[in-house]
Design a protein around this motif. Structure first.
Motif, PDB file in Angstrom:
ATOM      1  N   GLU A 161       0.968  -1.129  -0.066  1.00 19.98           N
ATOM      2  CA  GLU A 161       0.059  -0.089   0.019  1.00 19.98           C
ATOM      3  C   GLU A 161       0.814   1.387   0.041  1.00 19.98           C
ATOM      4  OE1 GLU A 161      -3.579   2.354   0.262  1.00 19.98           O
ATOM      5  OE2 GLU A 161      -3.037   0.367  -0.695  1.00 19.98           O
ATOM      6  N   ALA A 162       1.885   1.251   0.877  1.00 16.99           N
ATOM      7  CA  ALA A 162       2.856   2.321   0.759  1.00 16.99           C
ATOM      8  C   ALA A 162       3.355   2.794  -0.519  1.00 16.99           C
ATOM      9  CB  ALA A 162       3.893   2.127   1.888  1.00 16.99           C
ATOM     10  N   GLN A 163       3.960   1.489  -1.258  1.00 16.47           N
ATOM     11  CA  GLN A 163       4.285   1.730  -2.521  1.00 16.47           C
ATOM     12  C   GLN A 163       3.441   2.313  -3.546  1.00 16.47           C
ATOM     13  OE1 GLN A 163       6.289  -2.237  -3.187  1.00 16.47           O
ATOM     14  NE2 GLN A 163       7.959  -1.593  -2.403  1.00 16.47           N
ATOM     15  N   ARG A 164       2.258   1.778  -3.443  1.00 19.06           N
ATOM     16  CA  ARG A 164       1.239   2.202  -4.447  1.00 19.06           C
ATOM     17  C   ARG A 164       0.831   3.651  -4.162  1.00 19.06           C
ATOM     18  NH1 ARG A 164      -3.687   3.434  -4.634  1.00 19.06           N
ATOM     19  NH2 ARG A 164      -4.322   3.225  -2.286  1.00 19.06           N
ATOM     20  N   ARG A 165       0.897   4.255  -2.929  1.00 17.19           N
ATOM     21  CA  ARG A 165       0.673   5.624  -2.565  1.00 17.19           C
ATOM     22  C   ARG A 165       1.888   6.505  -2.791  1.00 17.19           C
ATOM     23  NH1 ARG A 165      -3.615   6.972   1.706  1.00 17.19           N
ATOM     24  NH2 ARG A 165      -5.335   5.073   1.372  1.00 17.19           N
ATOM     25  N   GLY A 166       2.964   5.977  -3.032  1.00 16.14           N
ATOM     26  CA  GLY A 166       4.295   6.612  -3.412  1.00 16.14           C
ATOM     27  C   GLY A 166       4.942   7.083  -2.150  1.00 16.14           C
ATOM     28  N   ILE A 167       4.591   6.431  -1.095  1.00 15.69           N
ATOM     29  CA  ILE A 167       5.150   6.771   0.350  1.00 15.69           C
ATOM     30  C   ILE A 167       6.776   6.132   0.146  1.00 15.69           C
ATOM     31  CG2 ILE A 167       5.436   6.369   2.684  1.00 15.69           C
ATOM     32  CD1 ILE A 167       2.500   5.882   2.571  1.00 15.69           C
ATOM     33  N   PHE A 168       7.656   6.864   0.548  1.00 18.91           N
ATOM     34  CA  PHE A 168       9.197   6.989   0.518  1.00 18.91           C
ATOM     35  C   PHE A 168       9.905   6.952   1.707  1.00 18.91           C
ATOM     36  CE2 PHE A 168       8.091  10.924  -1.062  1.00 18.91           C
ATOM     37  CZ  PHE A 168       9.307  11.559  -0.309  1.00 18.91           C
ATOM     38  N   GLY A 169       9.317   7.368   2.736  1.00 19.70           N
ATOM     39  CA  GLY A 169      10.000   7.509   4.046  1.00 19.70           C
ATOM     40  C   GLY A 169       9.054   7.228   5.139  1.00 19.70           C
TER      41      GLY A 169
END
Length: 71
Positions: free
Chosen positions: A34-42
């Motif tokens: 889910e984080a990768q899908r949302r573009g979360i990088f940190g």
């Protein structure tokens, strides 16, 4: 200690701990996807209900303000 508590609760410690580990790993995989899908990088990263993204611990107060007021 946890095993003793589970035993006192009439639960099978091995089964409960195994399930917790298995489910924990599955949840981590889901959260990572889910984080990768949302573009979360940190970390930490906060996403408001309207999708506004706040990244970094220094943005926590701003994220909380946004959550309270929508701006």
């Amino acid at each position: 200690m946890i095993g003793e508590i589970l035993t006192d609760l009439k639960l099978d410690p091995a089964a409960v701990l195994d399930a917790a580990q298995t489910e924990g790993k599955q949840r981590l995989r889901q959260q990572t996807d889910e984080a990768q899908r949302r573009g979360i990088f940190g970390a930490p990263t906060f996403i408001a209900s309207d999708g506004e993204l706040f990244w970094g611990n220094d943005r926590l107060e701003r994220a909380l303000q946004w959550a309270r007021t929508g701006r």
